[in-house]
Design a protein around this motif. Structure first.
Motif, PDB file in Angstrom:
ATOM      1  N   TYR A  69       4.814  37.406  -6.803  1.00  0.00           N
ATOM      2  CA  TYR A  69       5.375  35.629  -6.887  1.00  0.00           C
ATOM      3  C   TYR A  69       7.494  35.993  -6.614  1.00  0.00           C
ATOM      4  O   TYR A  69       7.736  34.897  -6.564  1.00  0.00           O
ATOM      5  N   GLU A  70       7.753  36.881  -6.627  1.00  0.00           N
ATOM      6  CA  GLU A  70       8.903  37.009  -6.914  1.00  0.00           C
ATOM      7  C   GLU A  70       9.636  36.573  -5.063  1.00  0.00           C
ATOM      8  O   GLU A  70      10.932  35.839  -4.617  1.00  0.00           O
ATOM      9  N   ARG A  71       8.287  36.141  -4.344  1.00  0.00           N
ATOM     10  CA  ARG A  71       9.101  36.125  -2.925  1.00  0.00           C
ATOM     11  C   ARG A  71       8.681  35.145  -2.198  1.00  0.00           C
ATOM     12  O   ARG A  71       8.405  34.301  -0.787  1.00  0.00           O
ATOM     13  N   ALA A  72       8.018  33.878  -3.570  1.00  0.00           N
ATOM     14  CA  ALA A  72       7.718  32.080  -3.188  1.00  0.00           C
ATOM     15  C   ALA A  72       8.823  31.497  -3.210  1.00  0.00           C
ATOM     16  O   ALA A  72       9.615  31.872  -3.177  1.00  0.00           O
ATOM     17  N   VAL A  73       8.734  30.609  -2.526  1.00  0.00           N
ATOM     18  CA  VAL A  73       9.318  29.586  -2.048  1.00  0.00           C
ATOM     19  C   VAL A  73       9.521  28.614  -3.919  1.00  0.00           C
ATOM     20  O   VAL A  73      11.060  28.458  -4.062  1.00  0.00           O
ATOM     21  N   ARG A  74       8.070  28.389  -4.423  1.00  0.00           N
ATOM     22  CA  ARG A  74       8.302  27.840  -5.942  1.00  0.00           C
ATOM     23  C   ARG A  74       7.336  28.578  -6.719  1.00  0.00           C
ATOM     24  O   ARG A  74       6.496  29.011  -6.167  1.00  0.00           O
ATOM     25  N   LYS A  75       8.139  28.328  -7.835  1.00  0.00           N
ATOM     26  CA  LYS A  75       6.841  28.641  -8.770  1.00  0.00           C
ATOM     27  C   LYS A  75       6.834  28.223 -10.294  1.00  0.00           C
ATOM     28  O   LYS A  75       7.967  27.059 -10.190  1.00  0.00           O
ATOM     29  N   ALA A  76       5.257  28.251 -10.540  1.00  0.00           N
ATOM     30  CA  ALA A  76       5.909  26.731 -11.622  1.00  0.00           C
ATOM     31  C   ALA A  76       4.775  27.616 -13.535  1.00  0.00           C
ATOM     32  O   ALA A  76       3.795  28.679 -12.519  1.00  0.00           O
TER      33      ALA A  76
END
Length: 160
Positions: free
Chosen positions: A70-77
């Protein structure tokens, strides 16, 4: 005589160049152009087996890190599982190719628990809901193109 031979060779080569050029152009893959702009992605999560814990979502624009980093995602929620509807909206997302990963952290310990084989004990899902045989789905299997102002996805969680 030498000059006429050269003219013949040049004329012969000139006739062949368009055919070679057409073959080279036909071999190039077509790439769909994505227009400039941005839109929103509404994600509905279904198939939860309990109302405990949290849902973590990650929006990826590349294969690298998908689906678990998830640290490589462009957006997180992250949202609570309490309630009957589980919807997350990512607004103002530039047009492009993306994939979404979802994890149901039932015990709210901040990580996806796995068994000794590395298989998740908690719910997981990705965009397009691809059927995976061994291991997580690939970015290509889960990817979609955002090229309009609004789109909606439904992700069904799976518990292995």
């Amino acid at each position: 005589m030498k000059r006429s031979l050269w003219l013949f060779i040049v004329a012969l080569l000139a006739m062949q160049l368009p055919a070679v050029s057409q073959i080279a152009n036909a071999a190039e893959p077509e790439v769909a152009e994505i227009p400039a702009g941005s839109g929103s992605i509404t994600i509905r999560i279904t198939g939860l087996r309990s109302s405990d814990g949290n849902l973590s979502l990650a929006l990826f624009n590349a294969k690298k890190g998908f689906p678990g980093k998830y640290e490589r995602a462009v957006r997180k929620a992250q949202i609570s599982v309490a309630g009957s509807q589980h919807v997350v909206v990512f607004d103002d997302v530039p047009y492009g190719t993306y994939a979404v990963a979802v994890q149901h952290d039932e015990n709210a310990n901040g990580k996806l628990d796995a068994n000794f084989l590395g298989m998740p004990k908690e719910g997981v899902g990705t965009s397009n809901n691809p059927k995976s045989k061994f291991g997580p789905p690939s970015f290509d299997d889960a990817s979609f193109v955002l090229d309009k102002k609004a789109m909606e996805l439904t992700i069904n969680l799976r518990y292995l």
